[in-house]
Design an enzyme around this catalytic site. Structure first.
Site, PDB file in Angstrom:
ATOM      1  N   ASP A  48       0.882  -1.665   0.454  1.00  0.00           N
ATOM      2  CA  ASP A  48      -0.346   0.311  -0.043  1.00  0.00           C
ATOM      3  C   ASP A  48       0.500   0.748   0.152  1.00  0.00           C
ATOM      4  O   ASP A  48       2.041   0.944   0.210  1.00  0.00           O
ATOM      5  CB  ASP A  48      -1.076  -0.003   0.994  1.00  0.00           C
ATOM      6  CG  ASP A  48      -1.927   0.442   1.337  1.00  0.00           C
ATOM      7  OD1 ASP A  48      -2.609   1.856   0.331  1.00  0.00           O
ATOM      8  OD2 ASP A  48      -3.771   0.531   0.739  1.00  0.00           O
TER       9      ASP A  48
ATOM     10  N   HIS B 101      -3.107   2.870  -4.520  1.00  0.00           N
ATOM     11  CA  HIS B 101      -2.448   2.361  -3.795  1.00  0.00           C
ATOM     12  C   HIS B 101      -1.342   2.091  -3.902  1.00  0.00           C
ATOM     13  O   HIS B 101      -0.715   0.933  -2.989  1.00  0.00           O
ATOM     14  CB  HIS B 101      -3.149   1.402  -2.634  1.00  0.00           C
ATOM     15  CG  HIS B 101      -4.104   1.630  -1.730  1.00  0.00           C
ATOM     16  ND1 HIS B 101      -4.203   2.505  -0.632  1.00  0.00           N
ATOM     17  CD2 HIS B 101      -5.906   1.899  -2.683  1.00  0.00           C
ATOM     18  CE1 HIS B 101      -5.757   3.388  -0.250  1.00  0.00           C
ATOM     19  NE2 HIS B 101      -6.705   2.455  -2.170  1.00  0.00           N
TER      20      HIS B 101
ATOM     21  N   GLU C 239      -9.956   2.902  -5.066  1.00  0.00           N
ATOM     22  CA  GLU C 239      -9.816   4.288  -4.640  1.00  0.00           C
ATOM     23  C   GLU C 239      -9.271   4.481  -5.695  1.00  0.00           C
ATOM     24  O   GLU C 239      -7.323   5.099  -4.713  1.00  0.00           O
ATOM     25  CB  GLU C 239      -9.534   3.787  -3.016  1.00  0.00           C
ATOM     26  CG  GLU C 239     -10.464   3.812  -1.851  1.00  0.00           C
ATOM     27  CD  GLU C 239     -10.065   4.058  -0.430  1.00  0.00           C
ATOM     28  OE1 GLU C 239     -11.469   4.595  -0.090  1.00  0.00           O
ATOM     29  OE2 GLU C 239      -8.977   3.246  -0.308  1.00  0.00           O
TER      30      GLU C 239
HETATM   31  C1  ACM Z   1     -10.340  -0.253   0.872  1.00  0.00           C
HETATM   32  O1  ACM Z   1     -11.406  -0.467   2.338  1.00  0.00           O
HETATM   33  N1  ACM Z   1      -9.714   0.979  -0.057  1.00  0.00           N
HETATM   34  C2  ACM Z   1     -10.954  -1.553   0.073  1.00  0.00           C
END
Ligand code: ACM
Length: 538
Positions: free
Chosen positions: A188, A263, A330
């Site tokens: 991440d 991410h 995201e």
């Molecule tokens: C997430 O909680 N962004 C998968």
């Protein structure tokens, strides 16, 4: 004849009532018949296993009996009182994971189609033994199998790192409650945690960040005082393989997650050439993205795909799972909007917009993985711009994504953040340690959740593989804190995924908690019972 049927019915009903009142097994078994008499653990008890591949399971049971209850028994010694483990292919109605547990006064027999079922039979058997008083258990017959094939738990080791020993303990907890998937969120923005031999900077640079006091994940951290501190860690490939093997011994498949295209700041801090702006950047040291970070891989650069494919080649070698999780959540598409090469690619490939570009990105990666016999899982944002063929969708922003994907006949894992994110409060935020505030996910809310949305007809409902809980670790850096968030909610998740929604009773579930807490205490697993019946005021 009628009388016999009536009598059997009465027995069945009494047996059920009896079972509800006397058994503490979590997850609740499908069928329980209580019988008269007891099995007493005495010096005569020996474990026999009828197939040689059950040897390790016999050892596992012997160790658990000793650790949890101080019961010492021998193995494979001729005795008049035996616990027999036996694989019997005739048990086919119990599927791959089901088992039968028969407890008689002089013999306990655990039978299943294969060793996986035997493992679960052992887990149930262990939970029939009292912690106090005589080591005696009631005679009974249990026939059991899971409702869902996917019973998962995700752990984020990027925001905070957990050692191999701590991950193994996490797996022990999952196995105790018959969970069978460990989704390992390995990468991440805040840290890359897996050794990749071809790209050593992923861990020499990407696994470390400078934490500033007070700026770390909204959390005032008194231990940091005024000095910045280097924080991080990673798993060597050898360690990751060790985790995979440890999980396998406990019927758990490890699914690695390598998050793309977003991410990805930790990876891009190590190799900025694979971002659109190609500017030096840091491994994120706060929640979200630091100003000026370029957090996505650049799809307009073919070498990005070479880079990711080389990484995934090593990942596939470590993790034998059918599935690889590619994230897909995201994705802030600002950099793609600003990048002339990305805009040219959108035109060249006749894509609608940046969402189409994301879909193009994920399709390419999915194709590569499919070519190697793997199937991708992506968070529900991967629906944007069109799913890759065969892709599995993990629905986290509520259940809508899951419903859409099932209706498109894609397999689905249900992880609606409310109630299945266990990084969120489980009780009163006024008295609970810091957690994510977006919803209060009480034990009861988790227990009441049914992974099959009522919106789906029965044919589409079959695409729901099961459910998965998730712990994101922005707020949790210690193992105690992590377990505190996991327990006891994991037990509710195990009931909804193994036992299913039919015949479930919150009151019966609550009655089993004191017994389960004794196990937590024995194992030194961190938990708190104060929020057990906390209700969220509307
Ligand atoms: C997430 O909680 N962004 C998968």
């Amino acid at each position: 004849m009628k009388k016999v049927i009536l009598f059997s019915l009465l027995i069945a009903i009494t047996a059920n009532v009896c079972a509800q009142n006397t058994l503490n097994i979590v997850p609740r078994p499908q069928v329980v018949e209580m019988k008269s008499g007891n099995f007493l653990f005495d010096k005569k008890v020996s474990v026999q296993f009828l197939q040689s591949d059950l040897n390790a399971l016999a050892d596992y049971m012997i160790n658990q009996l000793s650790d949890r209850f101080g019961i010492k028994i021998s193995k494979d010694k001729k005795s008049s009182k035996n616990i027999i483990l036996s694989v019997d292919k005739k048990m086919s109605t119990l599927g791959n994971e089901g088992y039968t547990l028969q407890v008689g006064a002089e013999e306990v027999k655990i039978t299943a189609n294969n060793p996986r079922g035997i493992f679960y039979g052992i887990q149930s058997f262990l939970q029939t033994i009292p912690y106090e008083g005589k080591k005696e258990i009631p005679c009974l017959l249990i026939q059991d199998k899971p409702q869902f094939a996917w019973r998962g738990m995700m752990l984020d080791v990027s925001r905070h790192f957990f050692t191999v020993k701590q991950v193994k303990e996490f797996l022990d907890i999952l196995a105790t409650y018959k969970m069978n998937v460990f989704h390992w969120h390995l990468t991440d923005n805040q840290g890359w945690r897996l050794e990749i031999k071809k790209y050593p900077k992923l861990t020499s640079v990407g696994a470390w960040r400078m934490e500033k006091p007070g700026a770390v994940f909204f959390q005032k951290d008194s231990t940091l005082k005024e000095k910045e501190k280097r924080y991080g860690g990673f798993y060597t490939q050898k360690e990751a393989r060790e985790i995979v093997a440890y999980a396998k011994d406990r019927n758990i498949t490890v699914i690695p997650e390598i998050d793309i295209p977003g991410h990805s700041e930790a990876a891009l801090a190590a190799y900025p050439q694979f971002s659109c702006r190609q500017q030096p950047q840091i491994v994120t040291n706060a929640y979200g993205s630091p100003p000026g970070a370029s957090d996505n891989y650049c799809p307009a650069n073919d070498s990005t795909f070479t880079f990711l494919e080389n990484i995934l080649t090593e990942v596939m070698d470590i993790f034998p799972s059918k599935y690889i999780h590619i994230g897909g959540d995201e994705v802030d598409k600002t950099e793609w909007k600003n990048d002339p090469k990305c805009q040219a690619l959108i035109k060249e490939k006749n894509l609608k917009d940046e969402e189409g570009l994301q879909s193009y990105f994920i399709h390419r990666i999915a194709e590569f993985l499919e070519h190697h016999g793997k199937t991708i899982i992506g968070w529900d944002e991967t629906l944007q711009g069109g799913l890759a063929p065969n892709a599995v969708v993990q629905s986290w922003r509520g259940i809508k994504g899951g419903i859409t994907a099932a209706q498109l006949h894609h397999d689905v894992i249900m992880s609606p953040s409310n109630p299945l994110y266990f990084n969120r409060y489980q009780g009163d935020p006024k008295t609970e340690p810091l957690a994510a505030k977006w919803s209060i996910n009480t034990l009861q809310k988790v227990f009441e959740y049914n992974p099959i949305p009522i919106e789906l007809n029965s044919a589409d409902g079959k695409y729901i593989l099961g459910a998965e809980g998730a712990i994101w670790t922005e707020f949790f850096k210690t193992n105690d804190y992590l377990q505190y968030m996991l327990l006891p909610r994991l037990l509710a998740l195990s009931e909804i995924t193994w036992s299913g929604s039919e015949n479930k009773s919150w009151q019966d579930f609550l009655k089993k908690m004191p017994y389960q807490f004794k196990l937590f205490e024995k194992e030194k697993w961190s938990y708190d019972s104060k929020d057990l019946e906390y209700e969220v005021k509307k």
